[in-house]
Design an enzyme around this catalytic site. Structure first.
Site, short mmCIF file in Angstrom:
data_model
loop_
_atom_site.label_atom_id
_atom_site.label_comp_id
_atom_site.label_asym_id
_atom_site.label_seq_id
_atom_site.Cartn_x
_atom_site.Cartn_y
_atom_site.Cartn_z
N LYS A 199 -13.64 -85.34 -9.37
CA LYS A 199 -12.61 -84.60 -10.10
C LYS A 199 -11.97 -85.54 -11.10
O LYS A 199 -11.43 -86.59 -10.72
CB LYS A 199 -11.57 -84.08 -9.11
CG LYS A 199 -10.39 -83.40 -9.79
CD LYS A 199 -9.51 -82.70 -8.78
CE LYS A 199 -8.29 -82.14 -9.46
NZ LYS A 199 -7.39 -81.46 -8.51
N ARG A 209 -1.47 -75.40 -13.99
CA ARG A 209 -0.23 -75.92 -13.41
C ARG A 209 0.90 -74.93 -13.58
O ARG A 209 1.86 -74.94 -12.81
CB ARG A 209 0.08 -77.30 -14.00
CG ARG A 209 -0.95 -78.31 -13.50
CD ARG A 209 -0.81 -79.69 -14.05
NE ARG A 209 -1.96 -80.51 -13.66
CZ ARG A 209 -2.29 -81.66 -14.22
NH1 ARG A 209 -1.54 -82.14 -15.21
NH2 ARG A 209 -3.33 -82.32 -13.81
N GLU A 237 -18.38 -92.05 -6.09
CA GLU A 237 -17.38 -91.21 -5.39
C GLU A 237 -18.07 -90.12 -4.57
O GLU A 237 -17.71 -89.85 -3.43
CB GLU A 237 -16.46 -90.52 -6.41
CG GLU A 237 -15.35 -91.40 -6.96
CD GLU A 237 -14.11 -91.37 -6.07
OE1 GLU A 237 -14.18 -90.78 -4.97
OE2 GLU A 237 -13.08 -91.95 -6.47
N LYS A 252 -15.69 -81.30 -11.42
CA LYS A 252 -14.60 -80.56 -12.06
C LYS A 252 -13.95 -81.40 -13.14
O LYS A 252 -13.69 -82.56 -12.85
CB LYS A 252 -13.59 -80.22 -10.97
CG LYS A 252 -12.34 -79.56 -11.45
CD LYS A 252 -11.44 -79.33 -10.27
CE LYS A 252 -10.13 -78.80 -10.78
NZ LYS A 252 -9.10 -78.86 -9.81
N SER A 278 -9.00 -73.90 -15.67
CA SER A 278 -8.06 -73.05 -16.41
C SER A 278 -8.07 -73.29 -17.92
O SER A 278 -8.03 -72.33 -18.70
CB SER A 278 -6.65 -73.29 -15.86
OG SER A 278 -6.30 -74.66 -15.97
N TYR A 317 -12.56 -68.08 -13.16
CA TYR A 317 -11.58 -66.99 -13.27
C TYR A 317 -12.23 -65.72 -13.84
O TYR A 317 -11.58 -64.69 -13.90
CB TYR A 317 -10.39 -67.44 -14.13
CG TYR A 317 -9.73 -68.68 -13.54
CD1 TYR A 317 -8.89 -68.56 -12.44
CD2 TYR A 317 -9.99 -69.96 -14.04
CE1 TYR A 317 -8.31 -69.67 -11.85
CE2 TYR A 317 -9.42 -71.08 -13.46
CZ TYR A 317 -8.58 -70.94 -12.37
OH TYR A 317 -8.02 -72.05 -11.79
C1 PBG Z 1 -4.73 -79.22 -7.30
C2 PBG Z 1 -5.66 -78.58 -8.24
C3 PBG Z 1 -5.65 -78.54 -9.65
C4 PBG Z 1 -6.69 -77.68 -10.02
C5 PBG Z 1 -7.32 -77.26 -8.86
N1 PBG Z 1 -6.69 -77.85 -7.77
C6 PBG Z 1 -4.70 -79.11 -10.62
C7 PBG Z 1 -4.61 -80.58 -10.81
O1 PBG Z 1 -5.34 -81.37 -10.23
O2 PBG Z 1 -3.73 -80.96 -11.56
C8 PBG Z 1 -7.02 -77.26 -11.42
C9 PBG Z 1 -7.76 -75.99 -11.55
C10 PBG Z 1 -7.77 -75.41 -12.93
O3 PBG Z 1 -7.31 -76.04 -13.90
O4 PBG Z 1 -8.25 -74.29 -13.06
N2 PBG Z 1 -4.74 -80.57 -7.23
#
Ligand code: PBG
Length: 328
Positions: A199, A209, A237, A252, A278, A317
């Protein structure tokens, strides 16, 4: 004119010929639909940064889950928004926490729907970071091992509520092994782990957020999420998570990281997921609203590209719309 022996275009002449040689096929079974469940609401609330996405109260989440299943989707991923936040993220592992209640409600009405829970503390922490923090002057640290303890409690409580898979998204070191061990010891050896294994600290999480009400109140997430310049490190990782017992590996965000996705799929040969996040969603929505491109065609192209690059599972989504489009 020389007679050409090889004419690849022969196989592109008609839709039927193109279908015959198509390498990558999408299906509704490829997708996971993220859902936001809020303890603060008694009716749905639109998320302004993500057109078409809503925060839902528990009483609506079951209908949403059933609709998803009726459309042919098989899996949902739950994010919780608690009534109260604190410095120990206690809502994350509360017996009657928002996610725990939502899982029980979904599982009682849709037992076959794969119910996956996000395991992270940022939505439950008053400061919005993904772990327990210590502030030293101008610096703050997220304390790894203290955080892992709380993540383990969270994962156990989700499993207890009936989650099929827990999905840790925090990027602390050693959390997959710790969660696996605790699940096994607690009698949840059938609960799987979908690890956010690679990630990246990304600009593309911004709209989420707002949806999850989890922006960090100070600093950023670069001390725990990965540097987007590094792909070899991503493989290291992921290797750790494989060793520690992850069942599904996730990369991600999605489109800017196709190289990482490809390498993870090739190297480990495990079920590989990708999260189309998102910001990636919001970009296409905004462009489509301006008439700059056609949403459906663009989305089908993106999803096909993700699958072609090695994704067995795509969190998006658009899962609902995709299920409809693929039926037509
Ligand atoms: C929680 C989390 C996040 C996302 C999924 N789980 C936000 C972040 O790490 O700041 C992002 C998902 C998205 O942007 O659609 N840690």
């Amino acid at each position: 004119m020389r007679k050409l022996v090889h004419r690849p275009r022969r196989l592109r002449r008609s839709p039927a010929l193109r279908n015959l040689v198509r390498e990558t096929q999408l299906s509704a079974h490829d997708f996971i639909l993220p859902l936001f469940v809020s303890e603060k609401l008694d009716q749905r609330r639109a998320v302004a940064s993500m057109p078409g996405v809503f925060q839902l109260p528990v009483k609506e989440i079951v209908d949403e889950a059933r609709d998803a299943q009726d459309l042919g989707l098989q899996a949902v991923l739950l994010f919780g928004i608690p009534e109260q936040k604190d410095e120990q993220a206690s809502g994350a592992y509360a017996e009657n926490g928002i996610v725990q209640n939502a899982v029980r409600a979904i599982k009682s009405k849709c037992p076959d729907l794969v119910t996956i829970t996000d395991v992270c503390l940022c939505e439950y922490m008053s400061h919005g970071h993904c772990g327990v923090t210590r502030i030293d002057g101008d610096h703050f640290h997220v304390l790894n091992d203290e955080t892992v303890e709380l993540l383990v409690k969270t994962a156990l409580s989700h499993a207890g509520a009936g989650a099929d898979l827990v999905a840790p998204s925090d990027m602390m070191d050693g959390r997959i092994g710790a969660i696996r061990e605790a699940l096994d010891a607690g009698g949840f050896d059938q609960t799987g782990i979908m690890s956010y294994a690679a990630k990246f600290a990304s600009s593309f999480y911004e709209p989420f957020r707002e949806a999850a009400e989890s922006p960090p109140q100070f600093g950023d997430r670069r001390s725990y999420q990965m540097d987007f310049a590094n792909a070899d490190e991503a493989l290291r990782e992921v290797a750790l998570d494989v060793d520690e017992g992850a069942d599904i590996l996730m990369v991600k965000p999605a489109l800017p990281y196709l190289d990482v996705l490809w390498r993870v799929h090739e190297r480990f040969g495990k079920p590989t997921a990708v999260y189309h996040v998102s910001g990636e969603y919001a970009m296409i929505k905004a462009a489509a609203e301006k008439g700059l491109l056609k949403e459906r065609a663009a989305v089908l192209e993106i999803m096909t590209a993700l699958k072609r690059a090695g994704a067995d599972i795509i969190v998006t989504y658009w899962a609902r719309e995709l299920a409809k489009w693929l039926r037509e």
